[in-house]
Design an enzyme around this catalytic site. Structure first.
Site, PDB file in Angstrom:
ATOM      1  N   GLY A  25      41.365  42.126  29.745  1.00  0.00           N
ATOM      2  CA  GLY A  25      42.662  42.764  29.966  1.00  0.00           C
ATOM      3  C   GLY A  25      42.630  44.280  30.022  1.00  0.00           C
ATOM      4  CB  THR A  26      40.042  46.891  30.662  1.00  0.00           C
ATOM      5  OG1 THR A  26      39.456  46.440  31.878  1.00  0.00           O
ATOM      6  CG2 THR A  26      39.178  46.486  29.479  1.00  0.00           C
ATOM      7  CG  ASN A  27      41.863  46.031  35.862  1.00  0.00           C
ATOM      8  OD1 ASN A  27      41.907  47.026  36.567  1.00  0.00           O
ATOM      9  ND2 ASN A  27      40.753  45.319  35.701  1.00  0.00           N
ATOM     10  CG  LEU A 106      46.839  32.750  42.582  1.00  0.00           C
ATOM     11  CD1 LEU A 106      47.571  34.013  43.046  1.00  0.00           C
ATOM     12  CD2 LEU A 106      47.460  32.226  41.286  1.00  0.00           C
ATOM     13  CG  ASN A 120      42.429  39.437  42.970  1.00  0.00           C
ATOM     14  OD1 ASN A 120      42.529  39.307  41.743  1.00  0.00           O
ATOM     15  ND2 ASN A 120      41.289  39.225  43.612  1.00  0.00           N
ATOM     16  CG  HIS A 122      36.662  40.787  44.229  1.00  0.00           C
ATOM     17  ND1 HIS A 122      36.526  39.563  43.598  1.00  0.00           N
ATOM     18  CD2 HIS A 122      35.470  41.018  44.837  1.00  0.00           C
ATOM     19  CE1 HIS A 122      35.322  39.075  43.821  1.00  0.00           C
ATOM     20  NE2 HIS A 122      34.655  39.940  44.575  1.00  0.00           N
ATOM     21  CD  GLU A 156      47.400  28.166  51.577  1.00  0.00           C
ATOM     22  OE1 GLU A 156      46.555  27.264  51.462  1.00  0.00           O
ATOM     23  OE2 GLU A 156      48.433  28.060  52.260  1.00  0.00           O
ATOM     24  CD  GLU A 188      37.719  46.184  38.348  1.00  0.00           C
ATOM     25  OE1 GLU A 188      38.334  45.917  37.304  1.00  0.00           O
ATOM     26  OE2 GLU A 188      36.906  45.405  38.860  1.00  0.00           O
TER      27      GLU A 188
HETATM   28  C1  GRF Z   1      37.746  42.919  36.713  1.00  0.00           C
HETATM   29  O1  GRF Z   1      36.414  43.296  36.956  1.00  0.00           O
HETATM   30  C2  GRF Z   1      38.415  42.452  37.980  1.00  0.00           C
HETATM   31  O2  GRF Z   1      37.932  43.081  39.114  1.00  0.00           O
HETATM   32  C3  GRF Z   1      38.036  40.992  38.017  1.00  0.00           C
HETATM   33  O3  GRF Z   1      38.093  40.583  36.670  1.00  0.00           O
HETATM   34  C4  GRF Z   1      37.815  41.701  35.823  1.00  0.00           C
HETATM   35  C5  GRF Z   1      38.935  41.799  34.831  1.00  0.00           C
HETATM   36  O4  GRF Z   1      38.710  42.778  33.871  1.00  0.00           O
HETATM   37  N1  GRF Z   1      38.923  40.253  38.893  1.00  0.00           N
HETATM   38  P1  GRF Z   1      39.796  43.041  32.737  1.00  0.00           P
HETATM   39  O5  GRF Z   1      40.152  41.689  32.143  1.00  0.00           O
HETATM   40  O6  GRF Z   1      40.965  43.699  33.381  1.00  0.00           O
HETATM   41  O7  GRF Z   1      39.104  43.910  31.750  1.00  0.00           O
END
Ligand code: GRF
Length: 217
Positions: A25-27, A106, A120, A122, A156, A188
């Protein structure tokens, strides 16, 4: 495509986000911090997590935003699980769904329901290492000199939707997966916030595979 629905219009102010998480959950944290600091005009209306032990849950709780656990085991099928999640997101008036480390594909029904309003993040420069949950390790193993991350609209077909933003990250001599991941994660967090801002400001227009960013708007 449907994402054009978002261009040029703000639905509510601040824009209501639904954030789907599965892990650290760092994002999500980057979103919560930016909202709290007044650097992102958005509101986290609902966080949905699919793993009971995910660190992301504690982050949502600490951030004071609503969080719900919807594990796969609690539903008879992926479709039923995602129907329930989509229903909750709709009830909370979510305008943009942010997959921030969501580890499930999804369903077509979910994508249809939020057509053009799902993004999303990635951890590679798509289309390289698409569809992988280990894109950073794979890039390192492959020996690429440059990798990075991508924010794209969700369609999709996994990791193939129109690309909104990308950031390049060089692979350094002697890099480990952890060291490279740390540098990718920094990027990110930056581009995910920027993508949400651009969408919220109605500056994003999807034309086929191409995402136009209208800076003059
Ligand atoms: C990230 O590297 C994102 O690109 C991928 O999953 C990871 C999630 O990281 N889809 P976090 O849970 O937000 O730390």
């Amino acid at each position: 495509m449907q994402a054009a629905e978002l261009s040029g219009q703000r639905r509510s102010d601040p824009m209501r986000l639904g954030v789907l998480v599965s892990g650290r959950g760092t994002n999500l944290q980057a979103i919560l911090d930016a909202v709290a600091a007044g650097e992102l005009r958005a509101e986290v209306a609902l966080v949905v997590c699919n793993h009971a032990d995910a660190e992301a849950i504690a982050r949502a709780e600490a951030g004071g935003v609503p969080v719900e656990l919807h594990t796969a085991a609690a539903y008879p099928s992926r479709r039923a699980q995602q129907e329930a999640i989509a229903g909750r997101l709709a009830e909370e008036g979510v305008e943009l769904v942010v997959c921030a480390g969501w580890d499930r594909v999804l369903t077509g029904q979910f994508v249809e329901r939020f057509g053009g309003r799902i993004i999303n993040i990635h951890p590679s420069l798509l289309p390289a290492f698409a569809g992988s949950l280990h894109a950073i390790e794979e890039a390192l193993k492959y020996g690429v000199k440059i990798t990075g991350c991508t924010v794209h609209f969700v369609t999709e077909k996994v990791d193939t939707g129109p690309i909104l933003l990308q950031a390049a990250v060089p692979v350094l001599e002697g890099d480990t997966a952890d060291a490279l991941a740390e540098r990718i994660h920094k990027q990110e967090h930056r581009i995910l916030l920027e993508a949400i801002r651009l969408i919220g400001d109605g500056k994003v227009e999807v034309q086929g595979r191409t995402v136009k960013i209208n800076c003059s708007m």
